[in-house]
Design a protein around this motif. Structure first.
Motif, PDB file in Angstrom:
ATOM      1  N   HIS A  85      48.012  68.550  47.339  1.00  0.00           N
ATOM      2  CA  HIS A  85      48.507  67.197  47.105  1.00  0.00           C
ATOM      3  C   HIS A  85      49.701  66.900  48.006  1.00  0.00           C
ATOM      4  N   ILE A  89      49.768  63.748  50.768  1.00  0.00           N
ATOM      5  CA  ILE A  89      50.684  62.603  50.785  1.00  0.00           C
ATOM      6  C   ILE A  89      51.663  62.670  51.951  1.00  0.00           C
ATOM      7  N   LEU A 261      48.205  55.915  52.840  1.00  0.00           N
ATOM      8  CA  LEU A 261      47.636  56.473  51.622  1.00  0.00           C
ATOM      9  C   LEU A 261      46.866  55.365  50.921  1.00  0.00           C
ATOM     10  N   GLU A 263      44.730  54.345  47.276  1.00  0.00           N
ATOM     11  CA  GLU A 263      44.174  54.570  45.947  1.00  0.00           C
ATOM     12  C   GLU A 263      42.877  53.777  45.861  1.00  0.00           C
ATOM     13  N   GLY A 287      40.860  63.502  51.242  1.00  0.00           N
ATOM     14  CA  GLY A 287      41.340  63.328  49.877  1.00  0.00           C
ATOM     15  C   GLY A 287      40.194  63.302  48.888  1.00  0.00           C
ATOM     16  N   GLY A 290      40.440  59.745  43.727  1.00  0.00           N
ATOM     17  CA  GLY A 290      41.169  58.473  43.660  1.00  0.00           C
ATOM     18  C   GLY A 290      42.294  58.316  44.646  1.00  0.00           C
ATOM     19  N   LEU A 291      42.688  59.377  45.382  1.00  0.00           N
ATOM     20  CA  LEU A 291      43.781  59.284  46.351  1.00  0.00           C
ATOM     21  C   LEU A 291      43.303  59.807  47.699  1.00  0.00           C
ATOM     22  N   TRP A 292      43.529  58.994  48.736  1.00  0.00           N
ATOM     23  CA  TRP A 292      43.029  59.313  50.069  1.00  0.00           C
ATOM     24  C   TRP A 292      44.115  59.122  51.112  1.00  0.00           C
ATOM     25  N   ASN A 293      43.969  59.843  52.212  1.00  0.00           N
ATOM     26  CA  ASN A 293      44.821  59.626  53.377  1.00  0.00           C
ATOM     27  C   ASN A 293      43.917  59.166  54.508  1.00  0.00           C
TER      28      ASN A 293
END
Length: 557
Positions: A85, A89, A261, A263, A287, A290-293
């Motif tokens: 994580h 981020i 980032l 969502e 990612g 629900g969370l991507w880069n």
């Protein structure tokens, strides 16, 4: 540091690995930056990998800090999820984004079943999953890059028999051999006579994994020892001609690097990939859950961000212009360079005007979004000067600023990096700046003024942790002097008074206050009154910092 031998991977080993990887990439950063010619010759791959690992290691340390007050220790799942994580981020650039996916792929295996530790079979599977996940995240995989190195490491690990140290050694040796082959796989590397920069960074990370198991620091990578052709020198002087050629090619390619980032749900991300792939190149989306880069090179930065808005909620948006420096296109006469300029990173929009009025070119560092080296390079180019004084104004930006300075020096710009650790030190340096002075003398005077300024900040603790002043809880107000916690309180104004008194006890002539948007009403009047009452010969100056991440910055000269 791990002691020999360690036969399995647990939370403590992950912590050790992260720390060792950060150190290894930090030591190799300048070398990696220097050989960065693909996919964009912007000389920041090493710095981007370092900053990505710094975020990963910080997240792991935060997990351990949360357990320090109790008897339990983090589980392996806790540690690897934090590592992945943190990398996600904090990922920077193309290389950092791919590294984040490599770590995420490993964590998906290592966190299975919440096991206390993983043996060599689990490590082999984790390295395989890492390589496959990274390749799957890149829209158009290219051989001769970090993807090839990761795949080779996983192949070698898969064929190894023995404990985790044996598997890690095989992965490291396989990665080294694959890295040595990259010049023969990618024309840009062959022309430059270098190995792939991202792959070189991964070799450092895998070397740290081996060291975590064995306690032995691997020898510095030598391409000749692993069968690289004679041209693959991996030296700074090997890339100058190729970098010039690559820059010329870049001028015809996408103009911007866009990172954010996001969502969003998986289904929306699939549509986003297709849209961004049509907009540009170097697309990497990593990612999950629900969370991507998102990372892409495009000509229309706005369209890339709009695509993210349609997919979900993008934030920490970072747009870097691939400026071609002072290459003249012939459309209009080139602008004459000024003799000297100051480039400064400022923590809040309120200080942009202050620094700008003093003639500085500014780079805004929003809370939680420190600038990348490419942004600093772009700012130096925009200053259009023969000589530049660079003020990072943050201790955590030392590597980023050093990388930017090194890159623009190669373009013939004389740069002096003054290691300012706070915006108030930058204000002090700027106050004595005289552009008509000799460059060296001006730098000495600015450095002296910054060094004579003690700095402090008042912040709100985000979690429970140990500090120099004792144990703090989430929500406590912390007063930091010269980077160390000196006071733990419950009120911003009272804490500010306390640290101001401590600073002035050592003497001072001028107090600088920079108020953030979250500063309580009346704090300025209270502190000014305190200075007038107790320190008659001390003057006070107040500036509006805007949204700067800390309610209050204090400087004492």
């Amino acid at each position: 540091m791990a002691q020999v031998p360690q036969t399995f991977l647990d939370a403590l080993a992950v912590r050790t690995w992260c720390a060792l990887a950060l150190g290894a990439v930090g030591r190799a950063r300048e070398e990696i930056d220097a050989i960065n010619v693909y996919p964009v010759a912007d000389g920041d791959t090493g710095t981007n990998l370092y900053l990505t690992l710094e975020s990963a290691a910080g997240a792991v340390e935060a997990v351990f800090a949360g357990y320090e007050l109790g008897e339990e220790v983090p589980t392996l799942a806790d540690a690897v999820r934090a590592m992945a994580h943190g990398a996600l981020i904090g990922a920077r650039g193309n290389s950092g984004t791919i590294l984040a996916q490599l770590l995420r792929g490993m964590s998906q295996v290592l966190a299975e079943g919440e096991a206390a530790h993983i043996d060599s079979a689990g490590l082999r599977r984790a390295l395989r999953q890492a390589a496959d996940a990274a390749r799957g995240a890149v829209a158009h995989p290219v051989e001769g890059t970090v993807l090839s190195v990761a795949s080779a490491a996983a192949d070698a690990a898969g064929a190894a028999e023995g404990d985790c140290a044996t598997v890690a050694r095989a992965a490291y040796q396989g990665a080294c051999a694959a890295l040595a082959r990259t010049p023969g796989q990618l024309a840009a590397l062959e022309r430059a006579g270098v190995v792939d920069a991202g792959g070189r960074g991964l070799v450092a990370v895998l070397g740290a994994l081996l060291e975590a198991f064995t306690g032995e620091t691997p020898a510095v990578f030598d391409p000749h020892a692993h069968g690289a052709p004679p041209a693959a020198r991996a030296r700074v002087d090997a890339v100058s001609d190729a970098r010039t050629e690559a820059c010329a090619e870049r001028a015809a390619g996408p103009a911007f690097e866009v990172i954010y980032l996001l969502e969003a749900e998986d289904r929306a991300v699939r549509r986003l990939r297709a849209r961004l792939d049509a907009l540009g190149d170097s697309l990497v989306v990593v990612g999950g859950d629900g969370l991507w880069n998102v990372h892409v090179h495009v000509d229309d930065a706005g369209a890339a961000v709009e695509a993210g808005v349609e997919a979900g909620r993008p934030y920490r948006i970072r747009i870097t212009h691939f400026g071609a420096g002072d290459v003249h296109t012939g459309a209009e006469p080139p602008r004459e360079r000024v003799q000297r300029a100051v480039v400064a990173v400022v923590p809040g929009e309120g200080l942009v005007g202050l620094y700008g009025e003093s003639g500085a070119t500014t780079v805004l560092a929003r809370p939680g979004e420190p600038p990348a080296s490419g942004e600093l390079v772009d700012a130096v180019r925009r200053a259009h000067a023969r000589e530049v004084v660079l003020l990072p104004n943050d201790a955590d930006l030392r590597h980023t600023a050093a990388a930017a300075a090194e890159q623009v020096r190669a373009e013939g710009i004389r740069v002096a990096l003054i290691p300012t650790r706070s915006a108030v030190q930058g204000i002090a340096a700027l106050a004595v700046h005289q552009p008509d002075r000799r460059f060296d003398e001006d730098v000495v005077q600015m450095t002296s003024a910054a060094g004579a300024t003690r700095y402090a900040e008042v912040v709100v603790a985000e979690r429970q942790s140990w500090t120099m002043a004792g144990i703090c809880q989430a929500g406590d107000v912390l007063g930091l002097i010269d980077g160390d916690v000196a006071v733990i309180g419950s009120d911003v104004t009272a804490t500010a008074e306390s640290i101001l008194d401590r600073m002035l006890q050592a003497g001072g002539e001028l107090v600088t206050l920079v108020l953030g948007d979250e500063a309580p009403e009346g704090v300025t009047e209270r502190l000014q009154a305190r200075v007038r009452e107790a320190y008659l010969a001390v003057d006070t100056v107040v500036y509006d910092g805007g949204l700067q991440g800390a309610p209050l910055l204090i400087g004492v000269e």
